[in-house]
Write an enzyme that holds these catalytic residues in place. Structure first.
Site, short mmCIF file in Angstrom:
data_model
loop_
_atom_site.label_atom_id
_atom_site.label_comp_id
_atom_site.label_asym_id
_atom_site.label_seq_id
_atom_site.Cartn_x
_atom_site.Cartn_y
_atom_site.Cartn_z
N GLY A 101 0.81 -1.21 0.00
CA GLY A 101 0.00 0.00 0.00
C GLY A 101 0.84 1.26 0.00
N ALA A 125 -1.40 -1.27 -4.75
CA ALA A 125 -2.55 -0.37 -4.86
C ALA A 125 -2.27 0.91 -4.10
CB ALA A 125 -3.81 -1.05 -4.32
N HIS A 158 -4.25 15.73 2.59
CA HIS A 158 -3.80 14.72 3.56
C HIS A 158 -3.19 15.40 4.78
CE1 HIS A 158 -4.18 11.89 0.17
NE2 HIS A 158 -4.28 10.96 1.10
N LYS A 162 2.32 13.28 5.67
CA LYS A 162 2.46 12.57 4.39
C LYS A 162 3.64 13.12 3.61
CE LYS A 162 -0.13 10.83 0.41
NZ LYS A 162 0.37 9.45 0.65
#
Length: 270
Positions: A101, A125, A158, A162
């Site tokens: 991920g 993904a 976000h 991040k």
């Protein structure tokens, strides 16, 4: 397939790692087999469930995949591009499936992932939320109908921690739109605007990024015309949606042959 699948979580003490452990405890078909932290961590030996705040799970945190090689079937990795490649190399050598991920991979790293997927099953993904994957299907439909005459902008937000921008989810949104229109995203993407930029090129796809506070993840695709605007938005209020998706991916992947898969395949959406 009805047998339970044993998973291992790397980066167990991180925000996503703890959420993955919590999700694993809630699953009927998933067992937490191992939890891994970096060498030298003060958390080595602590029960993973206690660390995640969900009670003892009888899985002690370790600092080496080699020590738990026989304790799991699928590795789940939400770490960093560099660490994910190292973990993928280990999985290839030890014949373990892996769910990735992590976002922010460069071109060379993506090529490495492709190569390793010839040896072991890999789900890669940028977003494992079911809602986001449904959104991607809606984006393709909206683009087919409106993409050739509207101005398309992608806005994402976000939390302050991040590290990559735009998010992997936002880039995937752009790729879907560009592919549907027969364009190359690398040629038509505009990442932020500043100064005197001139009139908007109608063939571009714009990206805007926000980093603030504790925003889990928000993504909007805007199709703007004169007189109307369509917005397709997904908002995540908890990391649990990503963790639950990763569990679903791990269960599905455990029964697959070597290859590179995505959540669209896991969910049967493609």
């Amino acid at each position: 397939m009805t047998a339970k699948v044993r998973i291992a979580v790397v980066g167990a003490s991180g925000r996503m790692g703890r959420t993955l452990i919590e999700s694993a405890k809630q699953q009927q078909v998933i067992i937490l087999g191992a939890a891994i932290e970096r060498t030298g961590s003060s958390l080595i030996g602590i029960d993973a469930g206690v660390l995640a705040g969900v009670g003892a799970m009888n899985v002690a945190i370790t600092d080496s995949l080699d020590k738990v090689v026989n304790d799991f079937d699928v590795l789940i990795d939400f770490t960093s591009p560099e660490s994910s490649i190292i973990h993928l190399d280990w999985c290839a050598k030890n014949h373990k499936a892996i769910v990735i991920g992590t976002t922010g991979f460069n071109h060379a790293q993506k090529e490495q992932i492709n190569a390793y997927s010839e040896q072991v099953p890999v789900v890669l993904a940028p977003n494992m939320s079911v809602g986001v994957n449904v959104m991607w299907k809606l984006l393709a439909l909206a683009t087919e109908v409106m993409g050739d005459y509207t101005d398309i902008e992608i806005i994402e937000a976000h939390h302050r921690h991040k590290k990559d921008a735009p998010s992997g989810t936002a880039l995937k949104m752009g790729e879907i739109i560009a592919q549907t229109l027969g364009r190359d995203l690398e040629q038509c993407a505009v990442f932020g605007r500043e100064g005197i930029t001139g009139e908007r090129d109608p063939n571009t796809i714009g990206f805007a990024t926000v980093r603030a506070g504790d925003i889990v993840g928000e993504h909007t695709a805007m199709f703007a015309d004169i007189g109307e605007r369509l917005e397709i938005t997904h908002k995540a209020s908890s990391r649990m949606t990503f963790a639950n998706g990763a569990m679903r991916a791990a269960f599905w992947l455990s029964d697959q042959n070597a290859g590179l898969y995505d959540m669209q395949q896991v969910l049967g959406l493609n």
